[in-house]
Design a protein around this motif. Structure first.
Motif, mmCIF file in Angstrom:
data_model
loop_
_atom_site.group_PDB
_atom_site.id
_atom_site.type_symbol
_atom_site.label_atom_id
_atom_site.label_comp_id
_atom_site.label_asym_id
_atom_site.label_seq_id
_atom_site.Cartn_x
_atom_site.Cartn_y
_atom_site.Cartn_z
ATOM 1 N N LEU A 107 -4.737 1.463 -4.457
ATOM 2 C CA LEU A 107 -5.706 0.989 -3.473
ATOM 3 C C LEU A 107 -7.126 1.245 -3.955
ATOM 4 O O LEU A 107 -7.428 2.294 -4.515
ATOM 5 C CB LEU A 107 -5.498 1.713 -2.144
ATOM 6 C CG LEU A 107 -4.310 1.262 -1.289
ATOM 7 C CD1 LEU A 107 -4.035 2.305 -0.219
ATOM 8 C CD2 LEU A 107 -4.578 -0.092 -0.643
ATOM 9 N N ALA B 229 0.830 -1.208 0.000
ATOM 10 C CA ALA B 229 0.000 0.000 0.000
ATOM 11 C C ALA B 229 0.861 1.254 0.000
ATOM 12 O O ALA B 229 0.478 2.286 -0.553
ATOM 13 C CB ALA B 229 -0.922 -0.002 1.215
ATOM 14 N N ARG C 248 3.165 0.913 -3.648
ATOM 15 C CA ARG C 248 2.364 0.785 -4.873
ATOM 16 C C ARG C 248 3.158 0.100 -5.986
ATOM 17 O O ARG C 248 3.006 0.420 -7.160
ATOM 18 C CB ARG C 248 1.854 2.152 -5.362
ATOM 19 C CG ARG C 248 1.188 3.007 -4.300
ATOM 20 C CD ARG C 248 -0.133 2.427 -3.849
ATOM 21 N NE ARG C 248 -0.681 3.169 -2.710
ATOM 22 C CZ ARG C 248 -1.520 4.190 -2.805
ATOM 23 N NH1 ARG C 248 -1.903 4.607 -3.988
ATOM 24 N NH2 ARG C 248 -1.984 4.784 -1.735
ATOM 25 N N GLN D 210 -6.476 0.008 5.076
ATOM 26 C CA GLN D 210 -5.114 0.468 5.329
ATOM 27 C C GLN D 210 -4.954 1.025 6.743
ATOM 28 O O GLN D 210 -3.979 0.725 7.436
ATOM 29 C CB GLN D 210 -4.707 1.528 4.301
ATOM 30 C CG GLN D 210 -3.251 1.957 4.420
ATOM 31 C CD GLN D 210 -2.885 2.994 3.364
ATOM 32 O OE1 GLN D 210 -3.753 3.703 2.841
ATOM 33 N NE2 GLN D 210 -1.619 3.076 3.026
ATOM 34 N N LEU E 148 -8.672 -5.305 -2.601
ATOM 35 C CA LEU E 148 -7.929 -4.250 -1.910
ATOM 36 C C LEU E 148 -7.128 -3.380 -2.872
ATOM 37 O O LEU E 148 -6.868 -2.212 -2.586
ATOM 38 C CB LEU E 148 -6.984 -4.859 -0.873
ATOM 39 C CG LEU E 148 -7.664 -5.670 0.244
ATOM 40 C CD1 LEU E 148 -6.610 -6.372 1.100
ATOM 41 C CD2 LEU E 148 -8.537 -4.764 1.105
ATOM 42 N N PHE E 149 -6.727 -3.956 -4.006
ATOM 43 C CA PHE E 149 -5.893 -3.240 -4.967
ATOM 44 C C PHE E 149 -6.453 -3.356 -6.379
ATOM 45 O O PHE E 149 -6.962 -4.405 -6.761
ATOM 46 C CB PHE E 149 -4.456 -3.786 -4.966
ATOM 47 C CG PHE E 149 -3.699 -3.570 -3.684
ATOM 48 C CD1 PHE E 149 -3.033 -2.374 -3.441
ATOM 49 C CD2 PHE E 149 -3.641 -4.567 -2.725
ATOM 50 C CE1 PHE E 149 -2.335 -2.178 -2.267
ATOM 51 C CE2 PHE E 149 -2.949 -4.388 -1.543
ATOM 52 C CZ PHE E 149 -2.291 -3.183 -1.311
ATOM 53 N N GLY F 249 -9.658 -0.871 0.033
ATOM 54 C CA GLY F 249 -8.257 -0.953 0.427
ATOM 55 C C GLY F 249 -7.837 0.214 1.301
ATOM 56 O O GLY F 249 -7.089 0.052 2.268
ATOM 57 N N LYS F 250 -8.324 1.400 0.966
ATOM 58 C CA LYS F 250 -8.005 2.592 1.769
ATOM 59 C C LYS F 250 -8.611 2.478 3.166
ATOM 60 O O LYS F 250 -8.004 2.901 4.153
ATOM 61 C CB LYS F 250 -8.503 3.845 1.066
ATOM 62 C CG LYS F 250 -7.733 4.169 -0.216
ATOM 63 C CD LYS F 250 -8.325 5.376 -0.942
ATOM 64 C CE LYS F 250 -7.558 5.663 -2.223
ATOM 65 N NZ LYS F 250 -8.144 6.791 -2.998
#
Length: 295
Positions: free
Chosen positions: A57, A13, A16, A65, A47-48, A61-62
């Motif tokens: 993300l 994350a 990247r 995180q 998530l990605f 995902g964010k």
């Protein structure tokens, strides 16, 4: 999920980039990909977003995180506290800094620390100082030596070590046009300039150029101040670097100060750490050591 999956997610994350994240986690990209896929399957969300070139993300995902950073750091803190109750501090601590900072500051900080706490493993990562704060806020590092930004993230603690002017430099042997004054815009715009890809020095120099209506002739954009000194020494252009980097460079005799120096605020160099990580006995011990030796 296990802690290794959290660490893999946190690192990806932040970077990247599968290759860079895998390298930092000491696993292969394919192993990292499987770990992330297993995590997504367990959470039942993606998530990605990823393709052949980019990794980003998703909205989920964010959201995850923040949980991952908090959970991983809390777990590390409690583990370290439990071990500390049984006697001597032991475990690992990760530090990020530039190559220059590694031998300008860390030797003094770590020599006594290692004598006091021989069971603590030091994990040192070096790279572009522009990445330092992001690596700490992203959970990749416990501490980092960094330049203090205009707005320090509220979750960070910062202890100043020193300050360093930002100096415009040129090769002693370069055959480049030299402006007579700041107002000599035409000559300034003919000068090739070597810039950092990002970071405080880049932002400051960009702002200075804009304030004097100069459109810089960018020859190259590089990662790290040491690379700027190297390219300037070869006569490719002028560049802005912290004076401390120049003073510690093996190429310092090949360059000199540019005749006209922009009025730019000096670097405030210090160590930064997430405030909540100071609850860790290991992080707190090193922070106290650095604070005692800082100016």
């Amino acid at each position: 999920m296990d802690t290794s999956q959290l660490k893999h997610f946190i690192t990806l994350a932040s970077t990247r980039h599968f290759g860079k994240a895998a390298e930092q986690c000491f696993i292969s990209p394919s192993t990292l990909s499987r770990s992330i896929k297993q995590l997504e399957e367990e959470l039942k969300v993606q998530l990605f977003e990823r393709d052949n070139r980019t990794v980003e993300l998703t909205a989920q995902g964010k959201q995850f995180q923040q949980y991952a950073n908090d959970a991983y750091q809390q777990l590390e803190t409690i583990k370290e506290a439990l071990i500390a109750e049984n006697g001597e501090l032991q475990g690992a601590i990760s530090i990020y800094c530039s190559i220059t900072a590694s031998y300008s500051f860390l030797f003094n900080f770590l020599t006594e620390f290692r004598q006091r706490h021989p069971l603590i493993e030091i994990k040192l990562h070096t790279g572009d100082p522009a990445d330092a704060i992001q690596r700490v806020t992203g959970g990749q590092e416990d501490l980092a030596i960094a330049a203090k930004p205009e707005r320090l993230p509220v979750e960070l603690e910062f202890k100043r070590i020193t300050h360093s002017p930002l100096i415009l430099i040129i090769s002693k042997t370069a055959n480049l046009p030299i402006p007579h004054t700041v107002q000599d815009v035409d000559t300034w715009q003919k000068l090739p300039v070597i810039l950092s890809e990002k970071g405080i020095a880049r932002e400051q120099l960009d702002a200075w150029f804009r304030s004097h209506k100069i459109q810089p002739n960018i020859y190259a954009q590089v990662s790290g101040n040491e690379a700027i000194v190297s390219m300037v020494s070869l006569g490719f252009g002028i560049g802005l670097v912290p004076e401390i980097v120049l003073n510690n460079s093996p190429l310092r005799d090949q360059v000199e100060h540019f005749p006209i120096q922009p009025q730019i605020k000096p670097y405030q160099v210090g160590v930064c750490c997430l405030k909540k990580r100071l609850k860790s006995p290991i992080v707190a011990a090193l922070w106290e050591q650095i604070a005692n030796k800082a100016e």
